[in-house]
Structure formats: C-alpha cells, structure tokens
Design an enzyme around this catalytic site. Structure first.
Site, PDB file in Angstrom:
ATOM      1  N   LYS A  35     -12.908 -10.474  -3.436  1.00 48.52           N
ATOM      2  CA  LYS A  35     -13.891  -9.455  -3.824  1.00 48.52           C
ATOM      3  C   LYS A  35     -13.976  -9.417  -5.350  1.00 48.52           C
ATOM      4  O   LYS A  35     -12.996  -9.109  -6.021  1.00 48.52           O
ATOM      5  CB  LYS A  35     -13.498  -8.082  -3.288  1.00 48.52           C
ATOM      6  CG  LYS A  35     -14.581  -7.036  -3.474  1.00 48.52           C
ATOM      7  CD  LYS A  35     -14.183  -5.702  -2.839  1.00 48.52           C
ATOM      8  CE  LYS A  35     -15.348  -4.731  -2.860  1.00 48.52           C
ATOM      9  NZ  LYS A  35     -15.886  -4.497  -4.186  1.00 48.52           N
ATOM     10  N   ASP A  60     -33.843 -13.309  32.824  1.00 48.66           N
ATOM     11  CA  ASP A  60     -32.749 -12.332  32.922  1.00 48.66           C
ATOM     12  C   ASP A  60     -33.137 -11.075  32.146  1.00 48.66           C
ATOM     13  O   ASP A  60     -33.317 -11.114  30.923  1.00 48.66           O
ATOM     14  CB  ASP A  60     -31.455 -12.921  32.358  1.00 48.66           C
ATOM     15  CG  ASP A  60     -30.921 -14.051  33.227  1.00 48.66           C
ATOM     16  OD1 ASP A  60     -30.892 -13.875  34.456  1.00 48.66           O
ATOM     17  OD2 ASP A  60     -30.564 -15.108  32.669  1.00 48.66           O
ATOM     18  N   ASP A 120     -15.219  -8.057  -8.921  1.00 44.87           N
ATOM     19  CA  ASP A 120     -15.554  -6.758  -9.501  1.00 44.87           C
ATOM     20  C   ASP A 120     -16.657  -6.943 -10.539  1.00 44.87           C
ATOM     21  O   ASP A 120     -16.396  -7.132 -11.734  1.00 44.87           O
ATOM     22  CB  ASP A 120     -14.302  -6.145 -10.141  1.00 44.87           C
ATOM     23  CG  ASP A 120     -14.482  -4.655 -10.380  1.00 44.87           C
ATOM     24  OD1 ASP A 120     -15.547  -4.128 -10.037  1.00 44.87           O
ATOM     25  OD2 ASP A 120     -13.555  -4.026 -10.918  1.00 44.87           O
ATOM     26  N   HIS A 155     -34.297 -18.415  31.310  1.00 46.77           N
ATOM     27  CA  HIS A 155     -33.091 -19.190  31.617  1.00 46.77           C
ATOM     28  C   HIS A 155     -33.446 -20.327  32.577  1.00 46.77           C
ATOM     29  O   HIS A 155     -33.740 -20.099  33.763  1.00 46.77           O
ATOM     30  CB  HIS A 155     -32.044 -18.265  32.237  1.00 46.77           C
ATOM     31  CG  HIS A 155     -30.687 -18.872  32.366  1.00 46.77           C
ATOM     32  ND1 HIS A 155     -29.596 -18.154  32.822  1.00 46.77           N
ATOM     33  CD2 HIS A 155     -30.225 -20.116  32.100  1.00 46.77           C
ATOM     34  CE1 HIS A 155     -28.530 -18.935  32.837  1.00 46.77           C
ATOM     35  NE2 HIS A 155     -28.888 -20.137  32.409  1.00 46.77           N
TER      36      HIS A 155
END
Length: 846
Positions: free
Chosen positions: A560, A363, A562, A355
């Site tokens: 979705k 860190d 099929d 950092h």
C-alpha cells in the site's frame, strides 16, 4: 369507558376504552397511548415499514397480564398488510402484521399493543437483517450507567472494525447498540458476528461483562444479549413505549456524547424519556436514527464466509449440498459455493444463463437466502401475456455462478457452453418460494416487467415441476441477434465456445501440463469488449481489515503506497490526471503526465502518485509539502481500466494486470507497475514495516473492477510503526482529550505528538488515575512552544489549555511515520509501559 369512531386517512377506526388507565403510577391512559403513537408516527413508521411485528398486548395496562401475539387476529381489517412466514418448528405459516401506515399503527395501539417489536429484517427478505443489535442488560446490582460503560466497549470494538454504531436507551435500564448493514447479509453471518463480539468482550472483561443467558451469572454485570440477531426474534423499536410499572418511558436514540456525559456525572436520570420529553426532543433534534435506514456497511469477511460455507445442519448448507455433490471442483470451472456474491443496492440479483449442455435450455435464477434458486426453462422465458413455459426446479447455485460465462468441459456435470443471457435485479411483488408462488418484477438488460413462477404437479410424482408465466403485460420479442448475445460481453454462444477463456483445468498430478494450458490460453479479444471513452471513473476502493486473507491461490498482494490516488488517461486530446474525487492533477504532476504521453491512445490507468525520498522510501510528507526536495515523483499503476477504447472493468484482475505489465514494459522511469507479491501475509507485513510502507493491499485474482464501490474483493491492511514515548502532559476533557508525548534528545525532553486515538472509556479512566498524581506547573518539554503552526505543532496559545506532568510515565505509541520536522503522523495509543524508564526513551530508527 369512553370510545370513539375516527377516520384516519380514509380508514375508519373504532377506538375503545380511551380513559382506561394503562400506567397507574402516572395515570397515563389508553387514549394517551394512542395519541402518543399518532404524534410520533412520522418518526416511528420509517423504522417499522415492511418489518413483521410481534404484538405485545396488555389489555389491562402494565399491571395486568400481557401476551405476545405473532399471528394477525382473525378480525384484522383487510386493509392491514400482513406477510406469511413459516414457523421454525413445523413449517406452518404465521401471518405477521406489517405496520406501514398510520391507520395500522393506531389500530394496533387500540389493541393495547403498548410495545412495538419489529424484526431486524424487512419483508419479503426476512432472512436478510438490515442491522445487528446488541442488547446490553444490567443484572442485579448494576444500572444503566454500567450499561453505558459496556456500550462504549462494544462501540470501540466496532470502531476498530470500521463499523459505525448507534445507541438507544431501551426505555428500561438497558442500552441497545445498533449496527446498520443494509447490505447483502443473512443471519448465518450476523448472529455469529454478534456472538463473537459479546464473547470477546466477556473474555477480556470477565468481571464486568457476561455473554451467557443464565441470570445467576449476571449479578453486578452487564449481559450482552446477542441472541436477538435471529430470524424469528424481534427487538423493541426506537420510539416505542415500554410497559414499565413506573412508566411510561420511551425507547429513545441518544448520542455517544450524551452517554459519556451521563457516566462522567454519574447520573443516569437524563437517559429516561417520558412520551412528552421524547416528542419535544424529536421536534428539536429530529430522528437521530435516520442514518440506520440507508447507511450501508459490511461485516468482516470471515463472518460473510459463513453465508457461503454454513454448518452442514443449517438450511443454507442443505440448500447447496446437492450442488456440491454433483460437481468435482478440481475439474469443473464453475465456482464452488465458497465466496460471497452480492445483491444490488436496488434489489436482489437475477440471472438467466443460456446453457448448451446435452440439450439447449435457459437457466432462470433468483437470489434468495444467500444462494441462487434455479429453474431450467427448456424454451426460454415467455413474452406474451399469460403465456407459460415449463420450468424445472434444479439445485441451488452459489451467488458467484451468476457471472460465470464460459465452457464446462464435456464429461463433467453440465458440460457445454454457458452464456450470461440476461442479468439484473428483481423485486418480489408477492408470494414466497415455500408457498410455491413467486411473482417478481425483473429489471434486466433484456427482460423488464413481471413474471410469475408457480409450482405445478407432475403425474410421475416429481416435486420439481414449476411454470414460468408472463404477467403484467406482454413484452416485445427479442431479435435473433439479441437472442444470441451475452448481456455481459455481447458475444455469441459460438464465440464463447471458441474463446474458452473461462475454462480452468486444475491438474494436480502434472503441474507442468496445467502451466502449458495456461500459456496456450488465447489472448484477450478486444473486439468482444464494450467500447469506452477515456474519462473520469470513480476509483474502486478497498475495505479495511484487521488481518490479511491467507489464501495465496485466490489473492494478489501489493504494497500500500502512501500517496495520491490517481487515474491517468490518454486520448487524442492528450493526457489527463484525475484525483480520487475527480479533480484534475495534470498540472500538479507534469512529469507524470509527460510519461503517460507514451501510452497508446484511449487508455485509462488506475494507480498512485508517490514521492520518493533520498533513502528510496515513499514519503507522503514530501508529496504534500516538499515535492521539490523529493528524489523523484513517480506514478505506480496497479490497474488497467480502458485499453484502446475498450472497457476492461468486467474482466478478471489477473487479465487486466497481465495486459498492464506488457503495456508498461520499457516505458519511462516515471511510470512503473505496482508489483504484486506471492508471499505469506506475515512475511509481507514484516517487509512493509521494514521498508516503511503504509500497509498491504490484497485483491482477489478474479475480481472485476467496480467503480466507486468499496468491495470486499479488495482489502487493505495498515501497518503501523511503534515506539515508547514519555507522557509529559494532556489536554483536559472528560477526563482528557489527548496525551502530549515526547522523547529525549541530548538529555532534554522534546515534544513529538498529541495522541487522541486508541482509548476505550475504561482505559482512559485508568490512564487518567495515573496522570492525576503527576500534575506539575512546569512544562517538561524543552522545544515548546513551537513557532510554526502545523496540524502536529503545539503553539504558545495551545499550551494555555495543557495540563503538564512530571515526565515519569511511558506509553507505547503506534504511528505511520515521522514527519521531517520531528512529529508523529497518525499517532495512536497502544498501552502503558511500566517496564520502561522514562529517561531511556529516545527516538528509535525505523
């Protein structure tokens, strides 16, 4: 009283009072108690390992006084493992015993510890339960059969949440339902989940179920005790003896079928197991609870959210409060503590971030209690044995911060460049945070081995001084290039600062300015991405949910489709299509393979192969059985995993989708982009039903692609069609297996489906009572028997097992689609429709 000195696996045990009767009604002695635990140990110990134990001691047997003992006695042998846990009231420590081996088990049994009461969590992660438990306790006037009926209600609700559950008889008159988790979860999520299940069932079945503690409210009912899902509570272990006057009996796992048969026979005697019966059953059937040790499941997302946004007065809320106060999340592109990160299956997460803020430092962060415990290490981790570095404890960070790599704008807290310098998992060898010592073993990409964090003292009175010390053995120092390279992307600090690809400005005053910033964002630098070959990758999967997430700012929504999940890859050798399981589909879908030949070399897509019918709708039936009749076979791509030989899996979904859209622009009609939608979930669901889609997929915009993982970053919501149908028969079982349903065509009843799913025990019994009055000898369906044998059909042979009914009862049935031959796919019982006349039931348009 008889005694003996025995040697057990190298440990000498002085056993006492072996002929003392502990169970007067059966004459079962202390010696027999110890012998039972010896014989059952191979099955019991895996369920006790690393779990703090509360001793339940009865020195004079079950008719004498009992006392619970949490702290290990002062005379505990030094070979008995213990684990310290802070008391909930004053913070002092309790040394709980860990029964991890046979000598410890027999030593505690010799202390007259008749019952084993382990925590739901394992040391050292005592805040992370590996399971949820529901204790179903019949009140006065109710019995174990009533508890069985309640258990089925719990199971059915858990089934609807896609959570497997396991039952055990408590050894008393109750039933315990266990839900294995073995995933990243804390009690902040598991207890509210357990309570919500109990309260929901108590509300729906008020005359049968109670979820409140007062015994005065339990008469004739079953109390669902959810409160045991707590950090400082324990539950009787499977295979433990119970301290009942009429015993001994054993807490024993049972199958759901066994509970079903007991209820059907109205005989609960077979649900009580003596020690000998338990041992004989184990020798024959093995450990029915073995799946609880490894099965990984996740709680529904709203409860996991509680781990991220706990109440203000909870320990977790306090842990993150200083982090919240220091950051303005409308400015700072660090993630707020609102989304759950996840630990690895092999350990908890650790990360070291380089950092460059006002001063360059490292860190060091460890996952603990749903947060990242954090220390600022100015000179970085030590490499030489016993070398120590100053480590200043700072505020906890949310788990999502572990993968943050980018730039924090100047003028904001922590402004500067952040690199994920190292990341991996860790094991806690010894100690805990509150004791001021953490001895850990790191499994990172750079750091591998042991380090110790020890709390120090500061002359100025500060309480945040720690030291990071190298333990175990020395580690070879990293090269300058390794020191300045990201563990995620391989980039240097300079490249991260220059790219600014993680900088996010939220300018609510001027949306146009924010838009300009986004347009000006630099393009993806492929050279910074890891190299990857085009080969099969296990597809990332979606979790099933009962409702869609509402936050459109964080989620993308797709229909979705099929079809068949399919990875499509192209390299110099040509095109390959893989199924979800890695089977080659290239020859099965030649047109799709030909379309993918237009892709650049070394590219891998994820998507779905679908069949389009004459109405322009997706049809799984056509894809599976009648491809030649389809109007088109298309490949809908929704993700880009490898592009020009570089892996995109660790890039955000929105970046992958943007590149995918550009890639597919202008390509063949046989390969399409699966569109995402910016609309309210309710509108999407209505559209999905209208156009016959299977459901909705929601994906976090910044989700990474996690091969083979069913991540909560992707969720699926299925949409079912529904209509009324006439019940014309059933197949018998306890009391029936499936309803046989149909609708009228031209005045004649036609069979369309066998309906097995959607019943809870109570509803099944209620429906059966209505069926019994309608039994007839004649089959009411005009189209039976069916000649062609399919998974939906009823043939002449199958009809011999059917009970026929007068066609008077109407049921609401949910399903995914009609098949071309007039059957329902994935039919599910939703309820009876007493307001409908059977003669009015015809096939409805979809």
């Amino acid at each position: 009283m008889a005694g003996a000195s025995v040697k057990v696996r190298g440990k000498v045990l002085a056993l006492s009072n072996l002929d003392k009767v502990f169970y007067p009604e059966s004459g079962f002695t202390k010696g027999q108690v110890i012998e039972y635990y010896r014989r059952v140990s191979r099955y019991l110990l895996p369920h006790l390992k690393d779990r703090p134990i509360t001793l339940n001691r009865l020195p004079d047997g079950v008719t004498g006084q009992r006392f619970y003992e949490k702290n290990a006695p002062s005379y505990t042998p030094d070979w008995v493992k213990t684990f310290p846990i802070a008391r909930s009231n004053d913070g002092s420590m309790i040394d709980y015993i860990l029964i991890n081996d046979l000598p410890t088990l027999l030593w505690t049994a010799n202390l007259a510890n008749l019952e084993m009461h382990p925590f739901l969590a394992k040391a050292p992660h005592v805040d992370c339960p590996t399971m949820v438990v529901f204790d179903l306790d019949p009140g006065d006037g109710a019995d174990i059969l009533r508890a069985c009926e309640a258990a089925f209600l719990v199971k059915n609700l858990l089934d609807r949440l896609n959570l497997r559950s396991f039952a055990k008889v408590s050894g008393s008159k109750g039933i315990h339902v266990h839900v294995p988790l073995n995933s990243a979860v804390t009690y902040e999520a598991s207890q509210p989940f357990a309570k919500s299940i109990a309260v929901a069932l108590a509300t729906e079945h008020a005359g049968f179920i109670v979820a409140e503690m007062p015994k005065s409210k339990r008469a004739g009912k079953v109390f669902i005790d959810w409160s045991q899902n707590s950090e400082h509570k324990s539950t009787v272990a499977v295979y433990s003896l119970r301290a009942r006057v009429d015993g001994p009996f054993v807490a024993m796992p049972v199958s759901w079928e066994e509970l079903h048969q007991a209820v059907a026979r109205e005989d609960g005697r077979g649900l009580f197991f003596t020690p000998e019966a338990a041992l004989a059953r184990l020798a024959k059937s093995g450990d029915l609870f073995a799946p609880l040790l490894k099965l990984k499941q996740k709680l529904p997302k709203p409860f996991l959210q509680l781990m991220k946004d706990p109440p203000k007065n909870s320990p977790l809320g306090g842990a993150l409060e200083s982090y919240r106060r220091k950051r303005d999340f409308s400015k700072t592109p660090e993630p707020p503590p609102s989304r759950l990160g996840s630990a690895s299956a092999n350990g908890k997460l650790f990360v070291v971030q380089k950092h460059a803020a006002s001063r360059l430092h490292y860190d060091f962060r460890l996952e603990s209690s749903g947060t990242l415990k954090s220390w600022a290490v100015p000179k970085g981790p030590p490499y030489d044995l016993n070398e120590r570095r100053l480590a200043m404890a700072v505020e906890d960070h949310p788990l999502e911060y572990a993968r943050f790599e980018g730039v924090i704008p100047k003028g904001e807290y922590g402004g500067g460049t952040v690199m994920v310098w190292d990341i991996g998992t860790y094991e806690l060898i010894d100690g805990n945070y509150w004791q001021g010592k953490l001895h850990v073993r790191l499994h990172g990409k750079k750091l591998r081995g042991e380090w110790i964090l020890v709390k120090g003292r500061d002359r100025s009175g500060k309480d945040n001084v720690w030291f990071l010390i190298k333990g175990g053995s020395a580690m070879r120092r990293l090269s300058p290039k390794q020191e300045d390279s990201s563990a995620l992307t391989g980039r240097s600090m300079e490249k991260i600062a220059h790219a600014r690809d993680a900088v996010w400005h939220s300018n609510k005053e001027n949306p146009q300015a924010a838009l300009e910033i986004r347009r000006a964002a630099p393009a993806l630098d492929l050279e910074d991405l890891p190299r990857a070959k085009v080969e099969f990758i296990e597809p990332m999967l979606a979790e099933a949910v009962s409702e869609l997430p509402e936050n459109g700012a964080q989620w993308l929504y797709e229909m979705k489709l099929d079809g068949y999940r399919c990875l499509a890859g192209k390299d110099k050798r040509g095109v390959k299509l893989w199924s979800r399981r890695g089977n080659l589909l290239t020859k099965d879908f030649a047109a799709v393979a030909q379309a993918c030949a237009e892709l650049p070399d070394d590219t891998l897509l994820d998507g779905e192969v679908v069949a389009i019918d004459h109405r322009g709708k997706v049809s799984f039936n056509l894809l599976q059985h009648h491809r030649s009749q389809a109007q088109a076979i298309r490949y809908y791509a929704f993700d880009l995993l490898v592009y020009q030989g570089r892996s995109l899996c660790d890039r955000a979904l929105v970046e992958r989708r943007k590149l995918l859209a550009n890639l597919l622009d202008g390509m063949s009609e046989d390969i399409k982009l699966s569109e995402s939608f910016a609309a309210a979930p309710a509108d999407l669901i209505r559209s999905a039903k209208q156009f016959g889609f299977e459901g909705i997929i929601a994906k976090r915009k910044h989700s990474l692609y996690k091969p083979g993982k069913r991540s909560g970053d992707w969720v699926k919501f299925k949409v079912h069609c529904a209509q009324e149908l006439v019940v014309g028969g059933y197949t018998p079982d306890h009391p029936f297996d499936a309803l046989i349903v149909g609708c009228y065509e031209g005045g004649r009843l036609h069979f369309v489906a066998k309906v097995r799913n959607g019943f809870v025990p109570r509803v099944r019994q209620e429906v059966y009572q209505k069926l019994k009055a309608l039994v007839t000898d004649e089959c009411p369906f005009a189209n039976l028997p069916e000649k062609r044998r399919t998974m939906w059909a009823l043939t002449r042979e199958e009809m011999k097992n059917c009970v026929w009914l007068k066609p008077q009862l109407v049921a609401q049935i949910e399903f995914t689609e009609w098949t071309p031959d007039g059957h329902l796919r994935a039919a599910r019982f939703a309820g009876l429709r007493e307001d409908k006349s059977a003669r009015e039931v015809v096939r409805e348009a979809i």
